[in-house]
Design an enzyme around this catalytic site. Structure first.
Site, PDB file in Angstrom:
ATOM      1  N   SER A 159       0.847  -1.198   0.000  1.00 49.80           N
ATOM      2  CA  SER A 159       0.000   0.000   0.000  1.00 49.80           C
ATOM      3  C   SER A 159       0.874   1.237   0.000  1.00 49.80           C
ATOM      4  O   SER A 159       2.077   1.158   0.304  1.00 49.80           O
ATOM      5  CB  SER A 159      -0.879  -0.008   1.257  1.00 49.80           C
ATOM      6  OG  SER A 159      -1.529   1.231   1.456  1.00 49.80           O
ATOM      7  N   TYR A 192      -2.707  -1.099  10.420  1.00 50.04           N
ATOM      8  CA  TYR A 192      -2.665  -1.571   9.032  1.00 50.04           C
ATOM      9  C   TYR A 192      -1.403  -1.039   8.366  1.00 50.04           C
ATOM     10  O   TYR A 192      -0.707  -1.770   7.647  1.00 50.04           O
ATOM     11  CB  TYR A 192      -3.911  -1.093   8.294  1.00 50.04           C
ATOM     12  CG  TYR A 192      -3.954  -1.398   6.823  1.00 50.04           C
ATOM     13  CD1 TYR A 192      -4.406  -2.622   6.354  1.00 50.04           C
ATOM     14  CD2 TYR A 192      -3.562  -0.439   5.880  1.00 50.04           C
ATOM     15  CE1 TYR A 192      -4.470  -2.896   4.990  1.00 50.04           C
ATOM     16  CE2 TYR A 192      -3.626  -0.700   4.523  1.00 50.04           C
ATOM     17  CZ  TYR A 192      -4.074  -1.930   4.080  1.00 50.04           C
ATOM     18  OH  TYR A 192      -4.126  -2.193   2.732  1.00 50.04           O
TER      19      TYR A 192
END
Length: 248
Positions: free
Chosen positions: A138, A151
């Site tokens: 990400s 996360y």
């Protein structure tokens, strides 16, 4: 690397980025196997895409062993592993956030699962004339988003692992290791953070994965992630503040 006539395994293939990537790679002439623990969603996706599927929870060590046995028996030419399955909790750190429990779940799916599955599949991948491991991380892998704090931690860990794995395997194998770093994508998982309004369609990620593998681009930035990374390298504090503007 040639990404046609390959056998490809995609975790989290029942929806979102995994679904779009399975569709594109299948259309490009590859045999695709999608994996998820959600049997109903996976079976529906496999029918829609006309691809193979195996129901498995990649966070469960015994399930991964069973998955590998099935792959060795039925897909012995497997040459591309795409570690895409992911989970994230939208919240902020602080008193009562329950960050430990949230991060345990996130690390199990986003970090330990791809590390485990990759290690178990290395013997099979090494048998192929050419092979690839693709880890989907990400844009938060290089700087945190305060509303996805743990996360971000898990994706940062997977980023570091991917770099180490790439260097290690380059010494004595033909396995290429790619990392995909998307910015915000419109999936079911991103509805709580504005994915429907501001996110890119998953097909953009799928196309970038295909092109990146084809052109041997080992770090594949999707959407705004490339510029965000360049900004971070140039001025880390400024880039992180801009990335989190209005969120803290």
């Amino acid at each position: 690397m040639n990404i046609t006539n390959k056998t490809v395994l995609i975790t989290g293939g029942g929806s979102g980025i995994g679904y779009a990537t399975a569709k594109l790679l299948s259309e490009k002439g590859n045999r695709v196997i999608i994996v998820s623990r959600n049997a109903a969603k996976l079976e529906m996706a496999a029918r829609e895409l006309n691809v193979d599927y195996i129901v498995a929870d990649v966070t469960n060590a015994e399930a991964v062993k069973d998955l590998v046995v099935k792959l060795e028996a039925n897909f012995s030419d497997l040459s591309v592993l795409i570690n895409n399955a992911g989970v994230g909790f939208v919240y902020k750190l602080g008193e009562g956030a329950n960050a430990v429990e949230k991060s345990r779940q996130e690390f199990e799916t986003n970090y330990f699962a791809p590390v485990r599955l990759t290690e178990h599949l290395l013997p099979l991948l090494k048998k192929q004339p050419e092979a690839a491991i693709v880890n989907v991380t990400s844009n938060v892998a290089f700087h945190p988003l305060v509303v996805l704090p743990t996360y971000s931690d898990a994706k940062t860990a997977l980023h570091s692992h991917t770099v180490a794995l790439r260097l290690t395997l380059s010494a004595d194998t033909k396995i290429k290791v790619f990392e995909v770093m998307p910015s915000l994508i419109n999936t079911d998982a991103t509805k709580d953070m504005g994915g429907e309004q501001r996110g890119l369609p998953p097909i953009i990620v799928a196309e970038d994965i295909y092109n990146g593998i084809s052109e041997d681009v080992y770090e594949i930035f999707v959407g705004e992630a490339g510029q965000q990374y360049a900004d971070y390298l140039a001025a880390p504090e400024t880039a992180i503040a801009r990335f989190n503007q209005g969120l803290y």
